[in-house]
Design an enzyme around this catalytic site. Sequence first.
Site, PDB file in Angstrom:
ATOM      1  N   TRP A 142      56.136 -34.426  29.818  1.00 20.26           N
ATOM      2  CA  TRP A 142      54.775 -33.875  29.742  1.00 20.26           C
ATOM      3  C   TRP A 142      54.819 -32.840  28.621  1.00 20.26           C
ATOM      4  O   TRP A 142      55.653 -31.938  28.639  1.00 20.26           O
ATOM      5  CB  TRP A 142      54.450 -33.220  31.080  1.00 20.26           C
ATOM      6  CG  TRP A 142      53.075 -32.659  31.203  1.00 20.26           C
ATOM      7  CD1 TRP A 142      51.907 -33.286  30.915  1.00 20.26           C
ATOM      8  CD2 TRP A 142      52.728 -31.359  31.701  1.00 20.26           C
ATOM      9  NE1 TRP A 142      50.850 -32.447  31.202  1.00 20.26           N
ATOM     10  CE2 TRP A 142      51.330 -31.259  31.683  1.00 20.26           C
ATOM     11  CE3 TRP A 142      53.467 -30.266  32.157  1.00 20.26           C
ATOM     12  CZ2 TRP A 142      50.641 -30.135  32.094  1.00 20.26           C
ATOM     13  CZ3 TRP A 142      52.792 -29.140  32.572  1.00 20.26           C
ATOM     14  CH2 TRP A 142      51.397 -29.073  32.539  1.00 20.26           C
ATOM     15  N   ASP A 224      59.824 -29.822  38.590  1.00 14.11           N
ATOM     16  CA  ASP A 224      58.377 -29.872  38.416  1.00 14.11           C
ATOM     17  C   ASP A 224      57.878 -30.984  39.339  1.00 14.11           C
ATOM     18  O   ASP A 224      58.239 -32.147  39.167  1.00 14.11           O
ATOM     19  CB  ASP A 224      58.032 -30.175  36.955  1.00 14.11           C
ATOM     20  CG  ASP A 224      56.531 -30.219  36.731  1.00 14.11           C
ATOM     21  OD1 ASP A 224      55.770 -30.049  37.706  1.00 14.11           O
ATOM     22  OD2 ASP A 224      56.106 -30.412  35.570  1.00 14.11           O
ATOM     23  N   LYS A 260      46.835 -33.238  41.893  1.00 13.44           N
ATOM     24  CA  LYS A 260      46.723 -34.695  41.976  1.00 13.44           C
ATOM     25  C   LYS A 260      46.675 -35.157  43.426  1.00 13.44           C
ATOM     26  O   LYS A 260      45.846 -35.977  43.791  1.00 13.44           O
ATOM     27  CB  LYS A 260      47.917 -35.358  41.284  1.00 13.44           C
ATOM     28  CG  LYS A 260      48.398 -34.644  40.057  1.00 13.44           C
ATOM     29  CD  LYS A 260      47.691 -35.066  38.809  1.00 13.44           C
ATOM     30  CE  LYS A 260      48.122 -34.170  37.670  1.00 13.44           C
ATOM     31  NZ  LYS A 260      47.598 -34.579  36.386  1.00 13.44           N
TER      32      LYS A 260
HETATM   33  C1  PLP Z   1      54.556 -33.348  34.878  1.00  9.68           C
HETATM   34  C2  PLP Z   1      53.419 -32.423  35.125  1.00  9.68           C
HETATM   35  N1  PLP Z   1      53.669 -31.165  35.482  1.00  9.68           N
HETATM   36  C3  PLP Z   1      52.683 -30.301  35.723  1.00  9.68           C
HETATM   37  C4  PLP Z   1      51.365 -30.646  35.604  1.00  9.68           C
HETATM   38  C5  PLP Z   1      50.340 -29.568  35.842  1.00  9.68           C
HETATM   39  O1  PLP Z   1      49.452 -29.760  36.819  1.00  9.68           O
HETATM   40  P1  PLP Z   1      48.299 -28.709  37.101  1.00  9.68           P
HETATM   41  O2  PLP Z   1      47.037 -29.369  36.687  1.00  9.68           O
HETATM   42  O3  PLP Z   1      48.387 -28.449  38.563  1.00  9.68           O
HETATM   43  O4  PLP Z   1      48.576 -27.475  36.316  1.00  9.68           O
HETATM   44  C6  PLP Z   1      51.040 -31.947  35.211  1.00  9.68           C
HETATM   45  C7  PLP Z   1      49.631 -32.333  35.040  1.00  9.68           C
HETATM   46  O5  PLP Z   1      49.292 -33.273  34.385  1.00  9.68           O
HETATM   47  C8  PLP Z   1      52.090 -32.853  34.974  1.00  9.68           C
HETATM   48  O6  PLP Z   1      51.854 -34.108  34.589  1.00  9.68           O
END
Ligand code: PLP
Length: 414
Positions: A142, A224, A260
Amino acid sequence: PVPAMSVFSEVPQAPPVAVFKLSADFREDSHPQKVNLGVGAYRTDDCQPWVLPVVKKVERLIVEDGSLNHEYLPILGLPEFRSASSKVALGDDSAAIKDNRVGGVQALGGTGALRIGAEFLRRWYNGVNNTATPIYVSAPTWENHNSVFADAGFKDIRPYHYWDAAKRGLDLDGLLDDLEKAPERSVFVLHACAHNPTGTDPTPEEWKKISEIMKRRSLFVFFDSAYQGFASGDLDKDAWAIRYFVSEGFELFVAQSFSKNFGLYNERVGNLTVVAQDGENLSRILSQMEKIVRTTWSNPPSQGARIVSKTLNSPELFAEWKGNVKTMAERVLLMRDQLKAKLQAQGTPGTWDHITQQIGMFSFTGLNPKQVEYMIKEKHVYLMASGRINMCGLTTKNIDYVAQSIHDAVTKVQ
Ligand SMILES: Cc1ncc(COP(=O)(O)O)c(C=O)c1O
Ligand SMILES: *[C@@H]1O[C@H](CO)[C@@H](O)[C@H](O)[C@H]1NC(C)=O
Ligand SMILES: *[C@@H]1O[C@H](CO)[C@@H](O)[C@H](O)[C@H]1NC(C)=O
Ligand SMILES: *[C@@H]1O[C@H](CO)[C@@H](O)[C@H](O)[C@H]1NC(C)=O
């Protein structure tokens, strides 16, 4: 009078964030068959966002609950939220929780949890303000992982081997080799499940190998966990790796996102779980976390945390939520089966087994940047330049069109 030159006239224009730029381009596209496979958000089979039924129910309960108000929350967050979220990540029977060495910080989404954790590590891990500690992120990952750690001050952010493009699977040897060679006390950001963007996770046996080396070489684990429930439809199964590492005695961080799995993208509900060696060390860690939060957002918002904690703390609502998560995960699995079957039935060149082998919200199709450009320009099917597609953007109504578009891209563009 002529206005003086702005004091901001030297500020350079920052490039747009790729995934949100893609959504903006999609919105402007007037083609009737356009499809958005970009941003990582769930869609129903009618291509609509889904407010989870359990969330609707709890929102109603909150409105009618006369005991609630809008006072400031504690800096570290809503107490019942903080305690419920570690249970989801670590399991009800976690020995670490019973030992009182697990604490949480309510954060603004998974991103906020990562950022607060990164800030803490820079200040206090491996020496004070040590910006030289290597931070390893998977290749690919990401894209925000790099920026979050860089903005926390870290100077040495490195990729570790993860994706083997030729075999469309995990590069385990490369990953283990990077673990062996990393300087001791380096930080490794590991995706707990449903790896973004590749949809490829280590198996339990592979996680055990990763854990053995990380322990032997004193490497720090920062999980994560943004997609718990999305990989298998089962929350416990998706937390296997985290629970295994905790049972192996690691001190570690987990950045948990409820964006999500609760469909609460805009409420910014996240949690940084800290697993320490003992309660005494935990309380010193949390006291420093509190200082970081105080100057960052001071106090977290309550609505999303209330929805999550009310759900997690009631057995009936918890069961209903699990069902909702399963509904989402199962629709994704169905789309995987159908997309693979359609590509194979069309005789689209290449192998497509990876579509069903990959898990979670995304599939790494293997389409190259030129084919992606063709998909967007000629077919109005929007996906990331890496070839990543959000499986939730597929529906029974658009899947034939998408499969045909992939076929054309693969056969017409090299
Ligand atoms: C791998 C990963 N980590 C963290 C996040 C962050 O999510 P949030 O929207 O809760 O900040 C995402 C969101 O797309 C993600 O894909
Ligand atoms: C947040 O993390 C802490 C520590 O792991 C945990 O006790 C708490 O239950 C978590 N909160 C939620 C909502 O997951
Ligand atoms: C760490 O760096 C910050 C910012 O430069 C500084 O304010 C702080 O005093 C430093 N902390 C220590 C313990 O040196
Ligand atoms: C926890 O912190 C204290 C210092 O306050 C230290 O003496 C103790 O050894 C620590 N526990 C572990 C397991 O390191």
